[in-house]
Design an enzyme around this catalytic site. Structure first.
Site, PDB file in Angstrom:
ATOM      1  N   HIS A   1      12.475  -2.023  -1.818  1.00  0.00           N
ATOM      2  CA  HIS A   1      11.829  -2.081  -3.135  1.00  0.00           C
ATOM      3  C   HIS A   1      12.646  -2.964  -4.078  1.00  0.00           C
ATOM      4  CE1 HIS A   1       9.329  -0.719  -6.436  1.00  0.00           C
ATOM      5  NE2 HIS A   1      10.444  -0.581  -7.155  1.00  0.00           N
TER       6      HIS A   1
ATOM      7  N   ASP B   1       7.992   5.513  -4.408  1.00  0.00           N
ATOM      8  CA  ASP B   1       9.366   5.004  -4.467  1.00  0.00           C
ATOM      9  C   ASP B   1      10.360   6.081  -4.910  1.00  0.00           C
ATOM     10  OD1 ASP B   1       8.578   2.412  -3.653  1.00  0.00           O
ATOM     11  OD2 ASP B   1       7.968   1.933  -5.696  1.00  0.00           O
TER      12      ASP B   1
ATOM     13  N   ASN C   1      11.463   1.871   3.146  1.00  0.00           N
ATOM     14  CA  ASN C   1      10.848   0.842   2.319  1.00  0.00           C
ATOM     15  C   ASN C   1      11.933   0.046   1.608  1.00  0.00           C
ATOM     16  OD1 ASN C   1       8.639  -0.454   0.827  1.00  0.00           O
ATOM     17  ND2 ASN C   1       9.368   0.718  -0.927  1.00  0.00           N
TER      18      ASN C   1
ATOM     19  N   ARG D   1       0.852  -1.192   0.000  1.00  0.00           N
ATOM     20  CA  ARG D   1       0.000   0.000   0.000  1.00  0.00           C
ATOM     21  C   ARG D   1       0.883   1.236   0.000  1.00  0.00           C
ATOM     22  NH1 ARG D   1      -4.212  -1.868  -1.819  1.00  0.00           N
ATOM     23  NH2 ARG D   1      -4.950  -3.684  -0.731  1.00  0.00           N
ATOM     24  N   ILE D   2       0.451   2.247  -0.723  1.00  0.00           N
ATOM     25  CA  ILE D   2       1.136   3.529  -0.694  1.00  0.00           C
ATOM     26  C   ILE D   2       0.666   4.284   0.543  1.00  0.00           C
ATOM     27  CG2 ILE D   2       1.408   5.760  -1.852  1.00  0.00           C
ATOM     28  CD1 ILE D   2       1.064   4.219  -4.510  1.00  0.00           C
TER      29      ILE D   2
ATOM     30  N   ASP E   1       8.679   8.995   1.020  1.00  0.00           N
ATOM     31  CA  ASP E   1       8.259  10.389   0.968  1.00  0.00           C
ATOM     32  C   ASP E   1       6.886  10.434   0.299  1.00  0.00           C
ATOM     33  OD1 ASP E   1       8.722  10.124  -1.770  1.00  0.00           O
ATOM     34  OD2 ASP E   1      10.462  11.444  -1.803  1.00  0.00           O
ATOM     35  N   ALA E   2       6.459  11.603  -0.140  1.00  0.00           N
ATOM     36  CA  ALA E   2       5.121  11.760  -0.703  1.00  0.00           C
ATOM     37  C   ALA E   2       4.975  11.151  -2.094  1.00  0.00           C
ATOM     38  CB  ALA E   2       4.740  13.238  -0.743  1.00  0.00           C
ATOM     39  N   GLY E   3       6.073  10.805  -2.742  1.00  0.00           N
ATOM     40  CA  GLY E   3       6.004  10.201  -4.071  1.00  0.00           C
ATOM     41  C   GLY E   3       5.923   8.682  -3.990  1.00  0.00           C
TER      42      GLY E   3
END
Length: 192
Positions: free
Chosen positions: A105, A141, A103, A89-90, A137-139
């Site tokens: 990835h 990945d 995270n 989930r983002i 962050d807000a983006g």
């Protein structure tokens, strides 16, 4: 000792690596595992390790409420670090602005962000991909990269075979990054 909350959605092999890390006992304690899937094996791994496990079922129609509930639940444990370890989930709340959140990835970011990184790497025909640990962050990945390691792509690779090799790298790399961050006086310093 640092308090860590782990977010997970699936099998929990990254979680298990964090549980089994020999350095863990000196550097961090996993105080909770939070999942968006009540029946995922990560929840069972937490149970077996005697770690508090909480499932917050995701409903797309209630994303804003779910995001707030996730944030409130995580912050209720007063963690020093949040680790997204196979959490699919983002995070749209400002959780990552309140507590350092990282995270793992399965690609060499900035290449192949998003949920289908392994399949995207195969479709692109690249000769190597890998694993990245980064701040959230807000983006998607797009946060500051903390560690990367490459993994070769073989001509006969499937998504599953490639992903399994990447996971082997991810388990070691994520554990090393968590230990390193927990050793720092100020975990936020890794952002600068």
């Amino acid at each position: 000792m640092r308090k860590v909350v782990v977010l997970a959605s699936g099998n929990g092999s990254l979680l298990q690596a964090l549980i089994d890390a020999p350095e863990r006992g000196n550097q961090y304690e996993i105080v909770a595992v939070v999942s968006d899937k009540p029946k995922c094996f990560a929840i069972e791994r937490a149970r077996q390790a005697g770690i508090t496990e909480i499932a917050i079922s995701f409903q797309k129609s209630q994303d804003n409420q779910w995001q707030q509930h996730l944030k409130d639940t995580v912050l209720g444990f007063n963690p020093d670090l949040v680790v997204s370890a196979g959490f699919m989930r983002i995070i749209r709340s400002d959780l990552f602005e309140v507590v350092p959140t990282i995270n793992s990835h399965p690609s060499l970011l900035p290449n192949f962000p998003g949920a289908h990184a392994v399949a995207d790497a195969l479709a692109a025909g690249v000769e190597k991909t890998g694993a990245t640990v980064h701040f959230i962050d807000a983006g998607v990945d797009s946060g500051k990269i903390l560690a990367q390691q490459s993994v070769p792509v073989y001509p006969n690779d499937s998504v599953q075979s490639l992903h399994e090799r990447i996971k082997m790298v991810e388990r070691i790399q994520l554990t090393q990054v968590v230990v390193k961050l927990c050793l720092q006086e100020d975990i936020w310093a890794g952002l600068h």
